[in-house]
Write an enzyme that holds these catalytic residues in place. Structure first.
Site, PDB file in Angstrom:
ATOM      1  N   LYS A  53       0.863  -1.180   0.000  1.00  0.00           N
ATOM      2  CA  LYS A  53       0.000   0.000   0.000  1.00  0.00           C
ATOM      3  C   LYS A  53       0.903   1.234   0.000  1.00  0.00           C
ATOM      4  O   LYS A  53       1.780   1.368   0.879  1.00  0.00           O
ATOM      5  CB  LYS A  53      -0.891   0.009   1.245  1.00  0.00           C
ATOM      6  CG  LYS A  53      -1.927  -1.110   1.263  1.00  0.00           C
ATOM      7  CD  LYS A  53      -3.039  -0.838   0.266  1.00  0.00           C
ATOM      8  CE  LYS A  53      -4.196  -1.793   0.452  1.00  0.00           C
ATOM      9  NZ  LYS A  53      -5.266  -1.582  -0.537  1.00  0.00           N
ATOM     10  N   GLU A  65      -1.683  -0.256  -8.971  1.00  0.00           N
ATOM     11  CA  GLU A  65      -3.127  -0.434  -8.805  1.00  0.00           C
ATOM     12  C   GLU A  65      -3.790   0.890  -8.450  1.00  0.00           C
ATOM     13  O   GLU A  65      -3.365   1.584  -7.537  1.00  0.00           O
ATOM     14  CB  GLU A  65      -3.349  -1.470  -7.686  1.00  0.00           C
ATOM     15  CG  GLU A  65      -4.806  -1.819  -7.472  1.00  0.00           C
ATOM     16  CD  GLU A  65      -4.972  -2.831  -6.333  1.00  0.00           C
ATOM     17  OE1 GLU A  65      -4.000  -3.534  -5.984  1.00  0.00           O
ATOM     18  OE2 GLU A  65      -6.083  -2.905  -5.789  1.00  0.00           O
ATOM     19  N   LYS A  94     -13.599  -7.672  -7.364  1.00  0.00           N
ATOM     20  CA  LYS A  94     -14.193  -7.800  -6.029  1.00  0.00           C
ATOM     21  C   LYS A  94     -15.685  -7.982  -6.222  1.00  0.00           C
ATOM     22  O   LYS A  94     -16.380  -7.067  -6.664  1.00  0.00           O
ATOM     23  CB  LYS A  94     -13.892  -6.561  -5.192  1.00  0.00           C
ATOM     24  CG  LYS A  94     -12.426  -6.485  -4.780  1.00  0.00           C
ATOM     25  CD  LYS A  94     -12.104  -5.298  -3.939  1.00  0.00           C
ATOM     26  CE  LYS A  94     -10.603  -5.315  -3.589  1.00  0.00           C
ATOM     27  NZ  LYS A  94     -10.131  -4.023  -3.109  1.00  0.00           N
ATOM     28  N   ASP A 128      -9.068  -1.160  -9.761  1.00  0.00           N
ATOM     29  CA  ASP A 128      -9.736  -1.833  -8.647  1.00  0.00           C
ATOM     30  C   ASP A 128     -11.032  -1.067  -8.353  1.00  0.00           C
ATOM     31  O   ASP A 128     -12.111  -1.439  -8.837  1.00  0.00           O
ATOM     32  CB  ASP A 128      -8.771  -1.845  -7.448  1.00  0.00           C
ATOM     33  CG  ASP A 128      -9.347  -2.504  -6.216  1.00  0.00           C
ATOM     34  OD1 ASP A 128     -10.340  -3.234  -6.343  1.00  0.00           O
ATOM     35  OD2 ASP A 128      -8.817  -2.297  -5.108  1.00  0.00           O
ATOM     36  N   ASP A 149      -0.271  -0.575  -4.553  1.00  0.00           N
ATOM     37  CA  ASP A 149      -1.678  -0.147  -4.580  1.00  0.00           C
ATOM     38  C   ASP A 149      -1.774   1.268  -4.030  1.00  0.00           C
ATOM     39  O   ASP A 149      -1.459   1.520  -2.871  1.00  0.00           O
ATOM     40  CB  ASP A 149      -2.530  -1.103  -3.736  1.00  0.00           C
ATOM     41  CG  ASP A 149      -4.018  -0.794  -3.844  1.00  0.00           C
ATOM     42  OD1 ASP A 149      -4.383   0.125  -4.604  1.00  0.00           O
ATOM     43  OD2 ASP A 149      -4.809  -1.483  -3.171  1.00  0.00           O
TER      44      ASP A 149
HETATM   45 MG   LIG Z   1      -6.909  -1.932  -4.150  1.00  0.00          MG
END
Ligand SMILES: [Mg+2]
Length: 370
Positions: A164, A214, A263, A239, A189
């Protein structure tokens, strides 16, 4: 099948360690567990992965509970006879959005359907893998801790590492990681923390040999992602932007990404994810399954999803023990040498630990469909 009841369990649990990303920090997780029963008393299980506040999507636990009780479950009550879960798409078509609420309920019915068929859900949806590769998320605001976590997860055999990052720490984090680990399969990400003004900074990413960057820009910025992808070699993965099968088609038509993080909760459930999977295979778009800091039921659905042939990159798959002292399954989800076995048991392949579920439940309600 004839559906007889829906039971909603609002649960909460502390995370073992705080989760940091560019959008905020999470210490405690709430979720809604959905149990749908048929006329024979067989249960199917789903999980609503909305968060307590609208930091990640506009849905929250409260809006999901409201939408389930006020709109979606009453529609089921009017039409409790189903031949196949695919029929739910048209049944719920009059309710716009509220994807996480829909996905939790739809997932429970897919699980129930496969348990009735005495088949694993992975097989029912066309899965081909006996095991899936697990990637892990490193979500820390301190580089020392991120490096420590990477070392630990590498030793455990994870297949890829997702860091992250945000616009402030991206270069220092990547410099430090690549200095110690020049070749680990690494992705970053951004959770929408960049804008087009950061193009000079983003151009520097190619030197780090990332699997992908991402969601650098905001979820609505498909055109900006397209500009970025044209400028850098590092594949852009979307995403948050992929809110449905149609959103994915638009992104691919524009050239905004080469990779998609799927997702089910954000997209509205299995039906949307399966449509996206077929489309991505034709369009040569690589897929992986993203995590939502979820409990075991959602994770079990994601394992079944990742057994499909188009999921060619390792997803976010930590074991039950990663976030939770005790998950809500009788047998926890485990990762061995960076892999998770796809269950051969009917449905999602895991049983819910009702005692544990009760311990975590703050509110429950059974709604009869009779
Ligand atoms: Mg993500």
């Amino acid at each position: 099948m004839k559906l007889s009841s829906v039971t909603l369990y609002l649960i909460s649990s502390d995370l073992k360690r705080p989760f940091h990303n560019a959008l905020g920090m999470l210490k405690k997780r709430e979720a809604i567990i959905v149990e749908v029963k048929d006329e024979n008393g067989i249960s199917g299980w789903g999980e609503v992965v909305a968060f307590s506040t609208p930091w990640y999507t506009e849905e929250t636990i409260f809006t999901s509970l409201y939408t389930l009780k006020t709109f979606l479950i009453p529609l089921l009550k009017e039409h409790p006879h189903l031949n196949h879960p695919a029929e739910l798409a048209s049944l719920f078509a009059g309710v716009r959005g509220h994807h996480m609420a829909k996905s939790g309920l739809e997932g429970a019915i897919w699980d129930l359907y496969s348990r009735r068929m005495k088949q694993p859900l992975s097989i029912i949806v066309g899965g081909t893998r006996a095991s899936i590769e697990a990637g892990i998320v490193i979500a820390s605001d301190r580089i020392e801790s991120a490096l420590e976590q990477l070392k630990e997860y590498k030793a455990e055999g994870y297949k890829r590492f997702k860091l992250k990052i945000n616009r402030k720490n991206v270069l220092s984090f990547l410099d430090a990681i690549r200095a110690d680990h020049p070749d680990v399969p690494l992705m970053a990400d951004a959770n929408s923390s960049f804008t087009l003004d950061d193009l000079p900074l983003l151009r520097q990413l190619d030197q780090y040999k990332l699997l992908m960057i991402e969601q650098p820009f905001s979820y609505e910025d498909l055109a900006d992602h397209r500009l970025l992808q044209a400028e850098i070699k590092t594949p852009v993965c979307l995403d948050e932007s992929i809110t449905s099968y149609n959103a994915a088609r638009n992104a691919v038509a524009l050239g905004s990404c080469e990779i998609i993080s799927v997702k089910m909760g954000r997209m509205g459930g299995w039906q949307q994810a399966l449509q996206l999977h077929s489309f991505a295979q034709e369009a040569n778009i690589r897929l992986w399954c993203g995590g939502m800091i979820e409990f075991g039921i959602s994770k079990a659905h994601n394992i079944a999803l990742s057994s499909l042939p188009g999921f060619t990159l390792p997803g976010d798959f930590s074991p039950s023990e990663h976030y939770w002292e005790h998950d809500i399954l009788t047998e926890p989800i485990t990762v061995k040498n960076g892999e998770i076995e796809v269950s051969k048991q009917p449905g999602i392949g895991y049983e819910v630990d009702r005692y544990r579920l009760k311990q975590l439940t703050d509110y429950t309600e059974m709604i009869s469909l009779q």
